[in-house]
Design a protein around this motif. Structure first.
Motif, PDB file in Angstrom:
ATOM      1  N   HIS A   4       6.967  -3.073  58.308  1.00 35.00           N
ATOM      2  CA  HIS A   4       8.336  -2.869  57.825  1.00 35.00           C
ATOM      3  C   HIS A   4       8.562  -3.619  56.525  1.00 35.00           C
ATOM      4  CE1 HIS A   4       9.068  -1.327  61.882  1.00 35.00           C
ATOM      5  NE2 HIS A   4      10.182  -0.774  61.388  1.00 35.00           N
ATOM      6  N   ILE A   5       9.308  -3.005  55.610  1.00 34.36           N
ATOM      7  CA  ILE A   5       9.655  -3.655  54.335  1.00 34.36           C
ATOM      8  C   ILE A   5      11.166  -3.868  54.285  1.00 34.36           C
ATOM      9  CG2 ILE A   5       9.545  -3.508  51.815  1.00 34.36           C
ATOM     10  CD1 ILE A   5       7.120  -1.773  52.027  1.00 34.36           C
ATOM     11  N   LEU A   6      11.553  -5.095  53.917  1.00 34.61           N
ATOM     12  CA  LEU A   6      12.976  -5.452  53.885  1.00 34.61           C
ATOM     13  C   LEU A   6      13.643  -4.936  52.602  1.00 34.61           C
ATOM     14  CD1 LEU A   6      12.809  -9.137  55.183  1.00 34.61           C
ATOM     15  CD2 LEU A   6      13.672  -7.117  56.403  1.00 34.61           C
ATOM     16  N   PRO A   7      14.931  -4.612  52.701  1.00 32.23           N
ATOM     17  CA  PRO A   7      15.661  -4.151  51.514  1.00 32.23           C
ATOM     18  C   PRO A   7      15.940  -5.302  50.551  1.00 32.23           C
ATOM     19  CG  PRO A   7      17.168  -4.416  53.354  1.00 32.23           C
ATOM     20  CD  PRO A   7      15.784  -4.694  53.892  1.00 32.23           C
ATOM     21  N   GLY A   8      16.203  -4.975  49.275  1.00 35.40           N
ATOM     22  CA  GLY A   8      16.769  -5.925  48.328  1.00 35.40           C
ATOM     23  C   GLY A   8      18.288  -5.851  48.402  1.00 35.40           C
ATOM     24  N   ALA A   9      18.956  -6.451  47.418  1.00 35.73           N
ATOM     25  CA  ALA A   9      20.418  -6.363  47.368  1.00 35.73           C
ATOM     26  C   ALA A   9      20.829  -5.905  45.971  1.00 35.73           C
ATOM     27  CB  ALA A   9      21.047  -7.721  47.686  1.00 35.73           C
ATOM     28  N   LYS A  10      21.893  -5.101  45.906  1.00 37.76           N
ATOM     29  CA  LYS A  10      22.392  -4.673  44.598  1.00 37.76           C
ATOM     30  C   LYS A  10      23.885  -4.918  44.497  1.00 37.76           C
ATOM     31  CE  LYS A  10      23.411   0.157  45.820  1.00 37.76           C
ATOM     32  NZ  LYS A  10      23.048   1.573  45.622  1.00 37.76           N
TER      33      LYS A  10
ATOM     34  N   GLY B  54      17.156  -7.337  58.975  1.00 35.92           N
ATOM     35  CA  GLY B  54      15.976  -6.773  59.621  1.00 35.92           C
ATOM     36  C   GLY B  54      16.205  -5.345  60.110  1.00 35.92           C
ATOM     37  N   MET B  55      17.451  -5.058  60.426  1.00 37.49           N
ATOM     38  CA  MET B  55      17.786  -3.717  60.919  1.00 37.49           C
ATOM     39  C   MET B  55      17.620  -2.662  59.833  1.00 37.49           C
ATOM     40  SD  MET B  55      21.090  -3.291  63.331  1.00 37.49           S
ATOM     41  CE  MET B  55      22.170  -2.556  62.124  1.00 37.49           C
ATOM     42  N   GLN B  56      17.797  -3.094  58.576  1.00 37.70           N
ATOM     43  CA  GLN B  56      17.687  -2.147  57.451  1.00 37.70           C
ATOM     44  C   GLN B  56      16.258  -2.038  56.916  1.00 37.70           C
ATOM     45  OE1 GLN B  56      20.790  -3.809  57.428  1.00 37.70           O
ATOM     46  NE2 GLN B  56      22.047  -1.957  57.480  1.00 37.70           N
ATOM     47  N   ALA B  57      15.335  -2.745  57.574  1.00 39.33           N
ATOM     48  CA  ALA B  57      13.948  -2.668  57.111  1.00 39.33           C
ATOM     49  C   ALA B  57      13.444  -1.233  57.233  1.00 39.33           C
ATOM     50  CB  ALA B  57      13.071  -3.609  57.929  1.00 39.33           C
ATOM     51  N   VAL B  58      12.593  -0.831  56.286  1.00 40.01           N
ATOM     52  CA  VAL B  58      12.067   0.535  56.257  1.00 40.01           C
ATOM     53  C   VAL B  58      10.638   0.517  56.782  1.00 40.01           C
ATOM     54  CG1 VAL B  58      11.320   2.376  54.694  1.00 40.01           C
ATOM     55  CG2 VAL B  58      13.557   1.288  54.386  1.00 40.01           C
TER      56      VAL B  58
ATOM     57  N   LYS C 160      11.270   0.927  44.008  1.00 39.78           N
ATOM     58  CA  LYS C 160      10.968   2.346  43.778  1.00 39.78           C
ATOM     59  C   LYS C 160       9.527   2.511  43.291  1.00 39.78           C
ATOM     60  CE  LYS C 160      14.570   4.863  42.422  1.00 39.78           C
ATOM     61  NZ  LYS C 160      15.603   5.435  41.511  1.00 39.78           N
ATOM     62  N   GLN C 161       9.078   1.582  42.430  1.00 42.69           N
ATOM     63  CA  GLN C 161       7.707   1.659  41.895  1.00 42.69           C
ATOM     64  C   GLN C 161       6.720   0.903  42.795  1.00 42.69           C
ATOM     65  OE1 GLN C 161      10.386  -0.074  40.741  1.00 42.69           O
ATOM     66  NE2 GLN C 161      10.146  -0.439  38.548  1.00 42.69           N
ATOM     67  N   GLY C 162       7.160   0.467  43.989  1.00 40.15           N
ATOM     68  CA  GLY C 162       6.301  -0.321  44.868  1.00 40.15           C
ATOM     69  C   GLY C 162       5.567   0.554  45.875  1.00 40.15           C
ATOM     70  N   TRP C 163       5.451   0.053  47.114  1.00 34.28           N
ATOM     71  CA  TRP C 163       4.709   0.767  48.144  1.00 34.28           C
ATOM     72  C   TRP C 163       5.577   1.839  48.794  1.00 34.28           C
ATOM     73  CZ3 TRP C 163       2.081  -2.098  52.888  1.00 34.28           C
ATOM     74  CH2 TRP C 163       1.263  -1.187  53.555  1.00 34.28           C
ATOM     75  N   CYS C 164       6.740   1.426  49.208  1.00 29.79           N
ATOM     76  CA  CYS C 164       7.601   2.301  50.002  1.00 29.79           C
ATOM     77  C   CYS C 164       9.025   1.804  49.762  1.00 29.79           C
ATOM     78  CB  CYS C 164       7.193   2.149  51.467  1.00 29.79           C
ATOM     79  SG  CYS C 164       8.351   2.862  52.623  1.00 29.79           S
ATOM     80  N   GLU C 165       9.871   2.656  49.196  1.00 27.76           N
ATOM     81  CA  GLU C 165      11.188   2.169  48.779  1.00 27.76           C
ATOM     82  C   GLU C 165      12.061   1.759  49.966  1.00 27.76           C
ATOM     83  OE1 GLU C 165      13.479   4.757  46.271  1.00 27.76           O
ATOM     84  OE2 GLU C 165      14.923   3.170  45.803  1.00 27.76           O
ATOM     85  N   ALA C 166      12.562   0.548  49.920  1.00 28.09           N
ATOM     86  CA  ALA C 166      13.530   0.053  50.902  1.00 28.09           C
ATOM     87  C   ALA C 166      14.859  -0.076  50.158  1.00 28.09           C
ATOM     88  CB  ALA C 166      13.083  -1.290  51.458  1.00 28.09           C
ATOM     89  N   PRO C 167      15.770   0.888  50.345  1.00 26.04           N
ATOM     90  CA  PRO C 167      16.986   0.921  49.513  1.00 26.04           C
ATOM     91  C   PRO C 167      17.749  -0.399  49.569  1.00 26.04           C
ATOM     92  CG  PRO C 167      16.794   2.928  50.815  1.00 26.04           C
ATOM     93  CD  PRO C 167      15.742   1.980  51.326  1.00 26.04           C
ATOM     94  N   TYR C 168      18.390  -0.741  48.446  1.00 28.34           N
ATOM     95  CA  TYR C 168      19.162  -1.977  48.330  1.00 28.34           C
ATOM     96  C   TYR C 168      20.349  -1.988  49.298  1.00 28.34           C
ATOM     97  CZ  TYR C 168      17.010  -2.454  43.627  1.00 28.34           C
ATOM     98  OH  TYR C 168      16.152  -2.566  42.563  1.00 28.34           O
ATOM     99  N   LEU C 169      20.643  -3.162  49.865  1.00 24.58           N
ATOM    100  CA  LEU C 169      21.935  -3.394  50.505  1.00 24.58           C
ATOM    101  C   LEU C 169      22.944  -3.627  49.384  1.00 24.58           C
ATOM    102  CD1 LEU C 169      20.867  -6.062  53.157  1.00 24.58           C
ATOM    103  CD2 LEU C 169      21.075  -3.572  53.471  1.00 24.58           C
ATOM    104  N   GLN C 170      24.157  -3.117  49.554  1.00 25.16           N
ATOM    105  CA  GLN C 170      25.162  -3.319  48.504  1.00 25.16           C
ATOM    106  C   GLN C 170      26.056  -4.510  48.836  1.00 25.16           C
ATOM    107  OE1 GLN C 170      27.078   0.232  47.032  1.00 25.16           O
ATOM    108  NE2 GLN C 170      28.918  -0.905  46.456  1.00 25.16           N
ATOM    109  N   VAL C 171      26.198  -5.445  47.889  1.00 21.97           N
ATOM    110  CA  VAL C 171      27.048  -6.616  48.137  1.00 21.97           C
ATOM    111  C   VAL C 171      28.504  -6.223  48.007  1.00 21.97           C
ATOM    112  CG1 VAL C 171      25.279  -8.197  47.299  1.00 21.97           C
ATOM    113  CG2 VAL C 171      27.076  -7.440  45.729  1.00 21.97           C
TER     114      VAL C 171
END
Lengths: 305, 305
Positions: free
Chosen positions: B106-112, B92-96, B73-84
């Motif tokens: 493209h920026i890859l999501p994290g995981a939450k 790669g499909m969820q990259a923003v 969120k505080q980075g360049w462009c938010e890539a919402p987390y994938l939920q475990v």
């Protein structure tokens, strides 16, 4: 102004507190400042002391008694540790005289424990003050703070003690670590603190993972700074209470410390079914310094008689 | 020089690492620097990227794939987390896509994880790289570091995970806390590390008191910096292992991280009777970024077919 009979000083790592006292121990004047050991070289101590005494117009013949880190190896003049178990009522007799200075200045020893290794400097004086106040106390004295001490007191002596770096850890986690981003705003939440105490004491092994969760909860949901800060405090104090259980489980507990911090420890101990009472640390420090000064002077007089 | 097909970047909190890759994933050129998220404002990311691409003479039509804190969120462009629980092969499909810029970035999501709350950014890409390498792995992946992650992997997915702030705590205790005075000199002692692992895992509740004892032992006796540092490391890693026991108790453990740190974790786990193997984190990051880029591009092509 009543006549100043002697000077009492609590000279710690970060702070310097000086009281000018009448013969009956009442405070005539006082001063303090951030001139702690960590900011001074050995040669600075004498000057800092005289500057502060000059501010209060103290005569050169007024003696000084000091407790705390000024007596450490890296301090002004090393006052070797008393080894526990040790009585405290004769602590003044072990005070070390600062050499090469006209004024009569004595520094009180700290206390050490060989196994497990442990040390204190300053807290022993507060405990001596407390024992002056309650000479027959048998139980545990807890001095919460940067390095919380848990001390078993019996037979007018320190029997053994433990140290937890709870205050230093709280400062790190809340002001510097990644968790600090989750507690930017002031505030406090008793319910979060209580729940964290319960969780840390019933599942102590989970605390290392629950710390990062404070940050994660704010990132994926809603959590106020007040809740985050209270939870951090509860987890760390809870962890300390688990580590020091032998000290509070079956003993009467007396807390000596800053009032808000003592209140937190009383609240935490109450959750564990333990009643504790709090005493003000400045009062105990002063009582301890006065008792040591009198004892030291008494011995001095009888030695020269 | 082989032709650069795409750019892979690991953009973390404190560091920036960029690789220029050929179509087969081999590294053509690379650069890095301390341009982590914590030192950048949102508007800086694009310039930092183009400056680094210019250094390597990368054409404007070469696409870029990024993992790590740049997507926060505080980075360049938010890539919402994938939920475990979440599969990683379709990450790669969820990259923003970064908007308002000519280059394809493209920026890859994290995981939450919702309960208990947890997040990761960057580690999911290393795990994706590992699963590209070992698609049928079932077990635990541990990524030791500033914030160590313990991740249960099954069915090509992250099932759940835990985080311990062990690296951040080690840095604090060894460089800033009162313990730092006891480890001013370099050095290491395996025996002290092993003993601390054993003591922290058999008597975990005593760790908070054993930390200060590291300082006390040096003050009242003899202890080298090497022993003090190794003991601190063993106590903290031991505490982490107790907290994450469900992750390593019955599962195969693969470590992904810096080689010296992985060696310590292997040594610690061996004391607990657990065999683990280590993989290099940079290799896994690159594999994960490559896999995500290919998947993303594949999907892109089929979408436009």
């Amino acid at each position: 102004m009543a006549q100043v009979s002697f000077i009492a000083i609590d000279w710690g790592t970060s702070s310097f507190r000086l009281w000018a006292l009448a013969a009956d121990g009442s405070v005539v004047a006082a001063t303090d400042g951030p001139f702690g050991m960590s900011r001074l070289k050995r040669g600075d101590f004498g000057n800092v002391l005289e500057e502060n005494l000059a501010k209060l117009n103290i005569d050169p013949n007024v003696p000084v008694i000091i407790c705390g880190m000024a007596g450490a190896k890296q301090g002004w003049c090393e006052a070797p540790y008393l080894q526990v178990p040790t009585r405290l009522d004769a602590m003044g007799m072990q005070a070390v005289k600062v050499q090469g200075i006209d004024r009569d200045i004595h520094i009180l020893p700290g206390a050490k424990q060989i196994l497990p290794a442990n040390v204190m400097r300053g807290e022993e004086t507060q405990i001596a003050g407390f024992l002056h106040h309650c000479p027959d106390f048998e139980g545990t004295v807890c001095l919460p703070g940067t390095h919380s001490k848990w001390v078993r007191v019996s037979d007018k002596s320190i029997q053994d003690f433990e140290t937890c770096m709870t205050g230093e850890q709280f400062a790190f986690f809340s002001q510097q670590s990644v968790l600090s981003h989750s507690m930017l705003v002031d505030g406090w939440c008793d319910e979060s603190f209580d729940r964290a105490i319960l969780s840390a004491t019933t599942e102590p092994h989970t605390v290392p993972c629950k710390l990062f969760a404070i940050r994660a909860e704010m990132l994926i949901g809603e959590q106020s700074s007040a809740k985050a800060r209270s939870r951090l405090s509860g987890l760390l104090i809870g962890q300390e209470l688990v580590a020091t259980k032998p000290y509070w489980r079956a003993n009467e507990v007396v807390l000596i410390g800053a009032t808000p911090l003592c209140k937190l420890y009383i609240q935490a101990l109450e959750i564990l079914g333990v009643k504790a009472k709090a005493l003000d640390s400045t009062t105990m420090t002063l009582l301890g310094l006065c008792a040591a000064h009198k004892f030291h002077n008494g011995v001095g007089i009888s030695n020269h008689a």
